[in-house]
Design a protein around this motif. Structure first.
Motif, short mmCIF file in Angstrom:
data_model
loop_
_atom_site.label_atom_id
_atom_site.label_comp_id
_atom_site.label_asym_id
_atom_site.label_seq_id
_atom_site.Cartn_x
_atom_site.Cartn_y
_atom_site.Cartn_z
N MET A 1 10.95 75.28 -107.05
CA MET A 1 10.49 74.09 -107.78
C MET A 1 11.49 72.95 -107.59
SD MET A 1 10.10 73.45 -111.86
CE MET A 1 11.88 73.31 -112.01
N THR A 2 10.99 71.79 -107.26
CA THR A 2 11.84 70.60 -107.14
C THR A 2 11.28 69.50 -108.04
OG1 THR A 2 10.57 69.82 -105.23
CG2 THR A 2 12.53 71.16 -104.78
N TRP A 3 12.16 68.55 -108.35
CA TRP A 3 11.78 67.43 -109.19
C TRP A 3 11.59 66.18 -108.35
CZ3 TRP A 3 10.56 67.81 -114.25
CH2 TRP A 3 10.98 68.95 -114.95
N VAL A 4 10.57 65.41 -108.69
CA VAL A 4 10.24 64.18 -107.97
C VAL A 4 10.07 63.06 -108.99
CG1 VAL A 4 8.63 63.04 -106.42
CG2 VAL A 4 9.08 65.49 -106.16
N GLN A 5 10.74 61.94 -108.78
CA GLN A 5 10.57 60.80 -109.67
C GLN A 5 9.30 60.04 -109.33
OE1 GLN A 5 13.80 57.98 -109.78
NE2 GLN A 5 12.96 56.89 -111.54
N VAL A 6 8.52 59.72 -110.35
CA VAL A 6 7.29 58.95 -110.18
C VAL A 6 7.66 57.47 -110.26
CG1 VAL A 6 5.01 58.42 -111.10
CG2 VAL A 6 5.89 60.77 -111.19
N THR A 7 7.49 56.76 -109.19
CA THR A 7 7.84 55.34 -109.14
C THR A 7 6.65 54.42 -108.88
OG1 THR A 7 8.41 55.55 -106.79
CG2 THR A 7 10.20 55.82 -108.39
N ALA A 8 5.52 54.97 -108.44
CA ALA A 8 4.34 54.13 -108.23
C ALA A 8 3.97 53.47 -109.56
CB ALA A 8 3.19 54.98 -107.70
N PRO A 9 3.94 52.15 -109.63
CA PRO A 9 3.81 51.46 -110.92
C PRO A 9 2.63 51.89 -111.77
CG PRO A 9 4.41 49.90 -109.20
CD PRO A 9 4.09 51.19 -108.50
N THR A 10 1.46 51.99 -111.18
CA THR A 10 0.27 52.32 -111.98
C THR A 10 0.36 53.72 -112.54
OG1 THR A 10 -1.11 50.84 -110.65
CG2 THR A 10 -2.23 52.54 -111.95
N ARG A 11 0.77 54.68 -111.72
CA ARG A 11 0.87 56.06 -112.19
C ARG A 11 2.00 56.22 -113.20
NH1 ARG A 11 -0.73 60.91 -112.17
NH2 ARG A 11 0.59 62.76 -111.92
N ARG A 12 3.13 55.59 -112.92
CA ARG A 12 4.25 55.67 -113.86
C ARG A 12 3.85 55.12 -115.23
NH1 ARG A 12 7.54 51.79 -115.56
NH2 ARG A 12 9.56 52.39 -116.48
N SER A 13 3.21 53.95 -115.24
CA SER A 13 2.80 53.35 -116.52
C SER A 13 1.80 54.23 -117.26
CB SER A 13 2.19 51.97 -116.28
OG SER A 13 3.16 51.07 -115.78
N ALA A 14 0.88 54.86 -116.51
CA ALA A 14 -0.11 55.73 -117.16
C ALA A 14 0.57 56.95 -117.77
CB ALA A 14 -1.16 56.16 -116.14
N LEU A 15 1.54 57.53 -117.08
CA LEU A 15 2.23 58.71 -117.60
C LEU A 15 3.11 58.35 -118.79
CD1 LEU A 15 3.14 60.48 -114.24
CD2 LEU A 15 1.50 61.27 -115.96
N ILE B 1 10.06 58.55 -115.31
CA ILE B 1 9.12 59.68 -115.29
C ILE B 1 9.46 60.58 -114.11
CG2 ILE B 1 6.72 60.38 -114.88
CD1 ILE B 1 7.02 59.38 -117.65
N TRP B 2 9.65 61.87 -114.41
CA TRP B 2 9.90 62.88 -113.38
C TRP B 2 8.88 64.00 -113.52
CZ3 TRP B 2 13.99 62.83 -109.76
CH2 TRP B 2 14.89 61.77 -109.90
N GLN B 3 8.45 64.54 -112.38
CA GLN B 3 7.52 65.67 -112.38
C GLN B 3 8.03 66.74 -111.42
OE1 GLN B 3 3.67 63.82 -111.40
NE2 GLN B 3 3.01 64.30 -113.48
N THR B 4 7.65 67.99 -111.73
CA THR B 4 7.88 69.04 -110.76
C THR B 4 6.93 68.83 -109.59
OG1 THR B 4 6.34 70.45 -111.99
CG2 THR B 4 8.69 70.73 -112.44
N ASP B 5 7.31 69.37 -108.43
CA ASP B 5 6.50 69.11 -107.24
C ASP B 5 5.09 69.66 -107.33
OD1 ASP B 5 7.34 71.72 -107.16
OD2 ASP B 5 8.15 71.65 -105.13
N ASP B 6 4.88 70.65 -108.23
CA ASP B 6 3.53 71.18 -108.42
C ASP B 6 2.78 70.45 -109.54
OD1 ASP B 6 4.87 72.09 -110.64
OD2 ASP B 6 4.49 74.23 -110.27
N GLY B 7 3.44 69.45 -110.16
CA GLY B 7 2.81 68.69 -111.23
C GLY B 7 2.68 69.42 -112.54
N ALA B 8 3.31 70.61 -112.66
CA ALA B 8 3.15 71.42 -113.86
C ALA B 8 3.91 70.87 -115.06
CB ALA B 8 3.60 72.86 -113.58
N VAL B 9 5.00 70.15 -114.82
CA VAL B 9 5.83 69.63 -115.91
C VAL B 9 6.11 68.16 -115.66
CG1 VAL B 9 8.02 69.81 -117.16
CG2 VAL B 9 6.93 71.88 -116.25
N THR B 10 5.95 67.37 -116.71
CA THR B 10 6.28 65.94 -116.67
C THR B 10 7.32 65.65 -117.73
OG1 THR B 10 4.04 65.37 -115.95
CG2 THR B 10 5.38 63.59 -116.86
N VAL B 11 8.36 64.92 -117.35
CA VAL B 11 9.44 64.55 -118.28
C VAL B 11 9.55 63.04 -118.34
CG1 VAL B 11 11.95 64.55 -118.60
CG2 VAL B 11 10.77 66.68 -117.99
#
Length: 284
Positions: A1-15, A45-55
């Motif tokens: 499992m790896t962590w990926v930061q969500v930076t796309a503005p629309t998706r980040r704002s929605a999360l 906003i950070w998510q696991t690469d499988d999208g299972a966890v959002t922080v």
């Protein structure tokens, strides 16, 4: 499992909007009242690469506010792995709400330190006070109070870990007292009293603020030689009576984590713990 930061503005704002909704829903349920959900767009906003966890996290100097965790079970090793990827260090700061077990479970797992506890009571169920009376503070009373209150508050903040140095706690204490009481005992929405016994002798102080929703105890203190006589309980009850007189149904307060005796007293008087603020070190 790896962590990926969500930076796309629309998706980040929605999360972030989803996370804000969860946090304020948990707070509203714990406080048993409606709370307007604010619009917020701060933090990462950070998510696991499988999208299972959002922080949803808010990094700052020396600490990271863990504002929300959503998804399947998450552990501290996973969160510390996130901190390593993100370059965070210091401590995690987070809240758990009454009736919402996830963050409380994380606090237990990490043996987190209790920084502060938010508590509330319905004043309709509080007995009437007896054996004391409240006298509005004069300017002279207020000057005497401020001579010791700033330092007492700073020491409590430092002992709870709110700041890393006593100098920083003193600065915050002075700033907050000036902000909350710009006009001293005549500040709108704030009431300050000296507590007197039946003989009229001074025994302590009480400071309650009122807004549209609740009364809030900012300070309650009995003189050293008057403690252990039941006057603290009666002063609490007097605060509830004043809150009811102001047309409000709820009285709230915060207890620093180091003050276990006060927390036990409030619990005996019917106060519920609605939110606990925790701190845990980031492993690294």
């Amino acid at each position: 499992m790896t962590w990926v930061q969500v930076t796309a503005p629309t998706r980040r704002s929605a999360l972030i909007a989803s996370a804000v909704g969860r946090v304020f829903a948990a707070r509203a349920a714990a406080e048993r009242r409606e709370i307007d959900v604010p619009e917020m767009d701060s933090g990462e906003i950070w998510q696991t690469d499988d999208g299972a966890v959002t922080v949803w996290a808010m990094p700052r100097a020396g600490s990271v506010v863990l504002a929300d965790v959503d998804g399947t079970a998450v552990s501290w090793p996973q969160l510390d792995a996130l901190a390593a990827v993100a370059g965070w260090s210091g401590s995690w700061e987070f809240s758990s709400f009454e009736g919402e077990p996830r963050m409380a479970a994380l606090a237990t797992e990490a043996a987190a330190r209790r920084v502060a506890t938010k508590m509330r009571v319905d004043v309709a169920g509080v007995p009437a006070p007896a054996g004391i009376r409240l006298v509005p503070m004069t300017d002279a009373d207020f000057e005497t109070y401020r001579a010791v209150a700033d330092e007492d508050y700073a020491q409590e903040r430092f002992a709870s870990g709110s700041e890393s140095t006593i100098e920083a706690s003193r600065r915050v204490a002075a700033e907050q007292m000036a902000e909350y009481l710009p006009d001293g005992p005549r500040t709108a929405g704030q009431r300050l009293w000296t507590v007197r016994d039946e003989a009229g002798e001074g025994a302590g102080i009480l400071w309650v603020g009122f807004d549209d929703h609740a009364g809030f105890i900012y300070d309650i203190s009995l003189d050293e030689d008057r403690r252990g006589q039941g006057m603290g309980t009666q002063t609490l009850r007097a605060a509830a009576a004043e809150t009811a007189s102001a047309g409000l149904a709820v009285l709230a307060l915060n207890v620093f984590g180091s003050n276990e005796g006060a927390r036990r007293l409030y619990a005996r008087e019917g106060y519920r713990e609605t939110e606990i603020l925790w701190s845990a070190p980031i492993a690294g």
